[in-house]
Design a protein around this motif. Structure first.
Motif, PDB file in Angstrom:
ATOM      1  N   HIS A 186       0.806  -1.219   0.000  1.00 52.11           N
ATOM      2  CA  HIS A 186       0.000   0.000   0.000  1.00 52.11           C
ATOM      3  C   HIS A 186       0.843   1.276   0.000  1.00 52.11           C
ATOM      4  O   HIS A 186       0.391   2.318  -0.477  1.00 52.11           O
ATOM      5  CB  HIS A 186      -0.954   0.019   1.200  1.00 52.11           C
ATOM      6  N   SER A 221      -6.063  -0.908   3.721  1.00 49.11           N
ATOM      7  CA  SER A 221      -5.931   0.025   2.608  1.00 49.11           C
ATOM      8  C   SER A 221      -6.845   1.231   2.779  1.00 49.11           C
ATOM      9  O   SER A 221      -6.547   2.321   2.299  1.00 49.11           O
ATOM     10  CB  SER A 221      -6.244  -0.687   1.296  1.00 49.11           C
ATOM     11  N   GLY A 243      -9.867  -2.198  -0.122  1.00 51.90           N
ATOM     12  CA  GLY A 243      -9.244  -3.503  -0.325  1.00 51.90           C
ATOM     13  C   GLY A 243     -10.216  -4.498  -0.923  1.00 51.90           C
ATOM     14  O   GLY A 243     -11.377  -4.187  -1.185  1.00 51.90           O
ATOM     15  N   ASP A 244      -9.706  -5.705  -1.134  1.00 57.10           N
ATOM     16  CA  ASP A 244     -10.521  -6.768  -1.736  1.00 57.10           C
ATOM     17  C   ASP A 244     -11.623  -7.226  -0.781  1.00 57.10           C
ATOM     18  O   ASP A 244     -12.709  -7.602  -1.227  1.00 57.10           O
ATOM     19  CB  ASP A 244      -9.640  -7.949  -2.156  1.00 57.10           C
ATOM     20  N   ASP A 253      -5.507  -5.075  -3.815  1.00 57.98           N
ATOM     21  CA  ASP A 253      -5.882  -6.478  -3.653  1.00 57.98           C
ATOM     22  C   ASP A 253      -4.682  -7.277  -3.130  1.00 57.98           C
ATOM     23  O   ASP A 253      -3.669  -7.409  -3.820  1.00 57.98           O
ATOM     24  CB  ASP A 253      -6.349  -7.012  -5.016  1.00 57.98           C
ATOM     25  N   ASN A 254      -4.805  -7.772  -1.893  1.00 52.28           N
ATOM     26  CA  ASN A 254      -3.751  -8.642  -1.357  1.00 52.28           C
ATOM     27  C   ASN A 254      -4.309 -10.025  -1.006  1.00 52.28           C
ATOM     28  O   ASN A 254      -3.678 -10.805  -0.305  1.00 52.28           O
ATOM     29  CB  ASN A 254      -3.057  -7.999  -0.143  1.00 52.28           C
ATOM     30  N   CYS A 307       0.723  -8.367   0.809  1.00 51.34           N
ATOM     31  CA  CYS A 307       0.645  -8.282   2.266  1.00 51.34           C
ATOM     32  C   CYS A 307       1.802  -9.089   2.841  1.00 51.34           C
ATOM     33  O   CYS A 307       1.780 -10.314   2.819  1.00 51.34           O
ATOM     34  CB  CYS A 307      -0.690  -8.841   2.763  1.00 51.34           C
TER      35      CYS A 307
END
Lengths: 414, 278
Positions: B29, B59, B99-100, B127-128, B208
């Motif tokens: 990030h 995020s 984020g996801d 997206d992690n 991440c």
């Protein structure tokens, strides 16, 4: 039985494990996640014969829980704060389905401003949903209350879902010695779930949760929830007595401490009441006749038990860890309704404190007792009061000053 | 970009606030934050014409680290907040960051309808493939066999959400994928996303380090998309169908009607009365 150090979250998970739940829909949220992670570990290790399914939100989690319970299996789930409120419409709905199951809520203040620390506005938002509510003050009580909650929910006279509440951080992450009962002892207290009318049977298809048209049938079904919730008062007393006999631990609907000869009684829910208990001890040492009353049941509200302990006292100090803007403390309102018009009803002083995890130190509890005693002396009900110190306000003013400097530096908005 | 919004140019770092990010060392990030400030500087956008909106998650902390307008919303609600903001203040450049977990599970419904509505918003999803803030649970983009979460020790076992394919099916007019490990490419994509008129969806592979340390291998796995960006949905579908999820670049861009509610009523009261009179 063995005695181990458990967090409130682990105690909640142990309650679900000992209740031999069949299904756990799960969605993580701080400070609850440890509960569903513990259950996942046990299920993975083969120590629990249950299914855990991760969902995409609390809304679907609560829906899935209710739907699974409607097939006649024992269901458990846990959430907190925003998660509980995100699933709010389903709380009313599944309570209306009359499906017994247990939802642990780890209390946490609500946005905005967003926070992680506890108060009771989240669980009180669910007050009118039809879920029953048990509020815990210690980790042992969390484990025991999950077991009591299943017995209560599944009783033929009740058949409603139950929320067991524990305070985030103060209980969720605090380890206390907890007795874990033997599975056989729990099985004797809590027999396998008798689904009664709730079942999916081949050859006997049944349409559930149908719509009604008109206020007549609607009122009938909603009032059935009210009658069931009222039944739960007597049923709870029965179950708590049975539990006390089996395990030697007493969890009455209302816990009274030093109330018999008290003139002033502090009234609180949840883990912060343990601070009030310590304050009562100190005040008693100083010769002041102060007691503590802690309702464990919030729904159904144990009004008669409260009256039994409180009528004839000089004054109450109700300390609410919640705020209903435009009214004040929810517990104060509940107690006022229970006491109104009754001979010997005490003066009721209302205090709002512990919002968003703010501490209530002993000095404030002493001051609350003093203010309430003085009010009783004058016979004059003081206005509701927020527990907030000058030092706290000074700190906040400093931050506001910094923010104002920053705002002025930027000049007016374009 | 509208030229009248250009004033004196700022340096990228001037878009940063003085709050130090709380992200873990090595978090992808940081690179997204940096690329975003470079993109804002390149576009010469005045700070007060930019609003960063987020939901909840690691995020979603991003707005606090920028010196523009910011709005830290609720879990899953970033796009709903941004939609309201853009409807009321169409002159703002509204960038949504999340984020996801926030965008594809609890906020998934908003994602579909934001794509379809095609308001002029830029949506950056870092997206992690994990819920980081609640300490490592599977998200909708996590592989079904990822087994390092305490909650799903044998993996979530559910097929992955395919953000680009879903964005296309839902009607997005700009779809791209960037990588935190490719800061210049990411900056270019953010510039293009902001410049695009309509809903721009930018998925950023943002590793991440704490809960998905194996994502350091993404550096070896990413590769550019073959060929030119698709200019219609049929071509886009073919590109996305062939995609292994690690291809970087602009996937699809097409000028589609932008939805923006008018500030003025479409008819006067007199006209409406006339229409309704018998």
């Amino acid at each position: 039985m063995r005695r181990v150090l458990l967090t409130g979250n682990a105690a909640a998970a142990w309650g679900a494990r000992l209740a031999r739940v069949d299904y756990v829909p799960a969605f993580p949220i701080t400070p609850q996640t440890e509960i569903i992670e513990a259950l996942a570990r046990w299920i993975d290790a083969g120590e629990m014969a249950a299914r855990l399914v991760t969902l995409e939100s609390e809304h679907s989690m609560i829906t899935a829980a209710g739907a699974a319970a409607a097939t006649g299996v024992r269901v458990f789930s846990a959430t907190s704060s925003q998660g509980l409120l995100y699933g709010m419409e389903m709380l009313y709905t599944v309570a209306g389905w009359r499906v017994p199951w247990v939802l642990v809520n780890v209390s946490r203040g609500l946005s905005a401003p967003i926070t992680l620390e506890p108060d009771h506005n989240d669980v009180l938002a669910a007050r009118d949903s039809g879920f029953l509510q048990i509020h815990c003050a210690g980790c042992q009580e969390v484990l025991d209350s999950v077991l009591l909650a299943y017995r209560l929910a599944e009783d033929a006279r009740v058949r409603l879902p139950v929320i067991v509440n524990l305070d985030g951080f103060y209980l969720s992450f605090t380890r206390e010695p907890v007795s874990i009962p033997e599975p056989a002892e729990v099985d004797a207290l809590l027999p396998p779930f008798d689904p009664q009318g709730l079942a999916f049977r081949a050859g006997a298809p049944l349409s559930q949760a149908v719509a009604v048209l008109g206020g007549g049938p609607y009122s009938y079904f909603r009032y059935q929830v009210q009658l069931a919730a009222q039944n739960a008062l007597a049923v709870y007393d029965e179950i708590a007595a049975d539990f006390a006999e089996r395990f030697g631990r007493s969890h009455p609907a209302v816990e009274a401490y030093q109330c018999d000869d008290a003139e002033v009684v502090l009234v609180m829910m949840g883990s912060f009441a343990t601070k009030a208990r310590a304050a009562v001890d100190r005040l008693r040492d100083a010769g002041r006749p102060v007691g503590l009353l802690r309702p464990r049941l919030l729904r159904p509200f144990p009004a008669a038990a409260c009256r039994r302990h409180l009528l004839g006292k000089r004054a109450l100090a109700v300390i609410d860890q919640n705020l209903s803007p435009g009214q004040g403390g929810v517990l104060a309102t509940e107690l006022a309704a229970a006491l109104y018009g009754r001979p010997g009803a005490p003066l009721l002083a209302s205090f709002i404190g512990g919002l968003g995890g703010r501490d209530i130190p002993p000095e404030e509890l002493f001051e609350i007792a003093r203010v309430t005693e003085a009010a009783a002396e004058r016979g004059e009900t003081p206005p509701p009061r927020l527990l907030y110190t000058e030092a706290e306000l000074r700190e906040l003013r400093k931050l506001q000053t910094i923010a104002a400097v920053e705002r002025d530096r930027r000049g007016p908005a374009p | 970009m509208a030229t009248e919004t250009r004033t004196h140019a700022l340096k990228a770092k001037e878009y940063k606030s003085d709050i130090a990010p709380v992200w873990c060392p090595g978090c992808g990030h940081f690179a997204v934050l940096s690329a975003l400030t470079k993109a804002l500087a390149y576009l010469e956008l005045p700070k007060e014409r930019v609003a960063l909106v987020s939901g909840i998650g690691c995020s979603s902390r991003l707005p606090a680290y920028l010196d523009t307008y910011g709005f830290h919303g609720l879990h899953g609600r970033a796009l709903a907040v941004a939609t309201g903001l853009k409807a009321a203040r169409p002159e703002l450049t509204v960038v949504v960051a999340g984020g996801d977990g926030d965008g594809f599970s609890i906020g998934g419904n908003h994602f579909l309808h934001a794509c379809r509505r095609n308001m002029d918003l830029t949506y950056i999803v870092m997206d992690n493939e994990v819920y980081g803030m609640t300490k490592g649970q599977a998200s909708p983009t996590t592989a079904p066999e990822w087994s390092r979460s305490k909650l799903t020790p044998h993996g979530p076992g559910v097929r992955r959400f395919r953000p680009a394919a879903i964005a296309l099916a839902a009607g997005a007019s700009f779809i791209a994928r960037g990588f935190a490990g490719d800061p210049s490419g990411l900056t270019r994509l953010i510039v293009q996303a902001i410049e695009h008129r309509g809903f721009s969806f930018l998925q950023v592979l943002s590793p991440c380090q704490t809960f998905r340390p194996e994502q350091t291998e993404w550096k070896q796995q990413v590769h550019p998309f073959d060929g030119e960006p698709a200019a219609n949905d049929l071509e886009a579908a073919a590109r996305i169908h062939a995609d292994d999820g690690m291809a970087l670049g602009l996937i699809y861009v097409e000028p589609l009607p932008v939805w923006q509610p008018l500030a003025q009523p479409s008819a006067s009261l007199a006209e409406i009365e006339q229409e309704l009179s018998l």
